[in-house]
Design a protein around this motif. Structure first.
Motif, PDB file in Angstrom:
ATOM      1  N   VAL A   1     -12.094  -3.890  -0.405  1.00 48.35           N
ATOM      2  CA  VAL A   1     -11.005  -3.319  -1.191  1.00 48.35           C
ATOM      3  C   VAL A   1     -10.599  -2.025  -0.512  1.00 48.35           C
ATOM      4  O   VAL A   1     -11.446  -1.234  -0.104  1.00 48.35           O
ATOM      5  CB  VAL A   1     -11.446  -3.010  -2.641  1.00 48.35           C
ATOM      6  N   ASP A   2      -9.290  -1.823  -0.369  1.00 48.75           N
ATOM      7  CA  ASP A   2      -8.740  -0.580   0.162  1.00 48.75           C
ATOM      8  C   ASP A   2      -7.860   0.029  -0.923  1.00 48.75           C
ATOM      9  O   ASP A   2      -7.040  -0.677  -1.502  1.00 48.75           O
ATOM     10  CB  ASP A   2      -7.890  -0.843   1.416  1.00 48.75           C
ATOM     11  N   TYR A   3      -8.047   1.322  -1.184  1.00 48.29           N
ATOM     12  CA  TYR A   3      -7.233   1.956  -2.213  1.00 48.29           C
ATOM     13  C   TYR A   3      -6.976   3.410  -1.876  1.00 48.29           C
ATOM     14  O   TYR A   3      -7.732   4.025  -1.125  1.00 48.29           O
ATOM     15  CB  TYR A   3      -7.890   1.829  -3.598  1.00 48.29           C
TER      16      TYR A   3
ATOM     17  N   ALA B   1       0.838  -1.208   0.000  1.00 45.35           N
ATOM     18  CA  ALA B   1       0.000   0.000   0.000  1.00 45.35           C
ATOM     19  C   ALA B   1       0.868   1.251   0.000  1.00 45.35           C
ATOM     20  O   ALA B   1       0.593   2.200  -0.730  1.00 45.35           O
ATOM     21  CB  ALA B   1      -0.926  -0.005   1.211  1.00 45.35           C
TER      22      ALA B   1
ATOM     23  N   ASN C   1       2.323   1.986  -3.347  1.00 42.95           N
ATOM     24  CA  ASN C   1       1.339   2.402  -4.343  1.00 42.95           C
ATOM     25  C   ASN C   1       0.637   3.699  -3.971  1.00 42.95           C
ATOM     26  O   ASN C   1      -0.307   4.104  -4.632  1.00 42.95           O
ATOM     27  CB  ASN C   1       0.303   1.296  -4.550  1.00 42.95           C
ATOM     28  N   LYS C   2       1.075   4.330  -2.935  1.00 43.93           N
ATOM     29  CA  LYS C   2       0.414   5.526  -2.437  1.00 43.93           C
ATOM     30  C   LYS C   2       0.508   6.697  -3.407  1.00 43.93           C
ATOM     31  O   LYS C   2      -0.413   7.472  -3.531  1.00 43.93           O
ATOM     32  CB  LYS C   2       0.997   5.918  -1.076  1.00 43.93           C
TER      33      LYS C   2
END
Length: 122
Positions: A118-120, A15, A18-19
Motif C-alpha cells: 500500500v502506498d499513501y 495518487a 489524492n495528495k
C-alpha cells in the motif's frame, strides 16, 4: 510475488489527485515467507531484514525505513513488514527501479510466496 514494480499512469494520476497537502509518501509492504523450519526461518528473516536496512544510505531518495518481523514465527499472517517514506512520488519511483533495491528484491523473491503493498500520502 506478483505485481509490476512501476506504477501505471492511472495510478500516478490517482495518487496526485489524492495528495492534498501532504508531501511525504509512505510505502508499506508485507511479505509472507515460504514454509521453512523454525531455525531456517529465523535466519532468512534476519538476512532479509539486514538486506533491507542496508539500503538506507545507498538510495538518497529513501528518507526513512522501518523493518519489522512478526514475533509469531508460526503465524498464518505475513512475516515481515517494510515501511519506507519518500518526499515525493517521483522519489518512490526512483527507489522502485534503483539497482540496489532490485538486488534486495531478488533476494526477497527467492524466499517469499506472497507480497502485499500500500502506498499513501501522509
Amino acid at each position: 510475488m506478483a505485481g509490476n514494480m512501476v506504477p501505471s499512469p492511472e495510478s500516478i494520476k490517482f495518487a496526485q489527485s489524492n495528495k492534498k497537502t501532504q508531501t511525504m509518501i509512505t510505502h508499506v509492504v508485507l511479505f509472507k515467507l515460504k514454509e521453512y523450519q523454525e531455525e531456517e526461518k529465523k535466519e532468512i528473516l534476519s538476512k532479509l531484514k539486514s538486506s533491507l536496512e542496508a539500503l538506507t544510505g545507498k538510495i538518497k531518495e529513501l528518507k526513512q525505513m522501518e523493518v519489522g518481523l512478526n514475533y509469531e514465527l508460526e503465524s498464518k499472517s505475513y512475516d515481515l513488514c517494510l515501511i519506507t517514506r519518500f518526499e515525493t512520488l517521483a522519489d518512490l519511483d526512483v527507489y522502485r527501479v534503483h539497482p540496489e533495491h532490485l538486488k534486495v528484491f531478488e533476494i526477497i523473491k527467492e524466499s517469499t510466496v506472497a507480497r502485499a503493498a500500500v502506498d499513501y500520502f501522509g
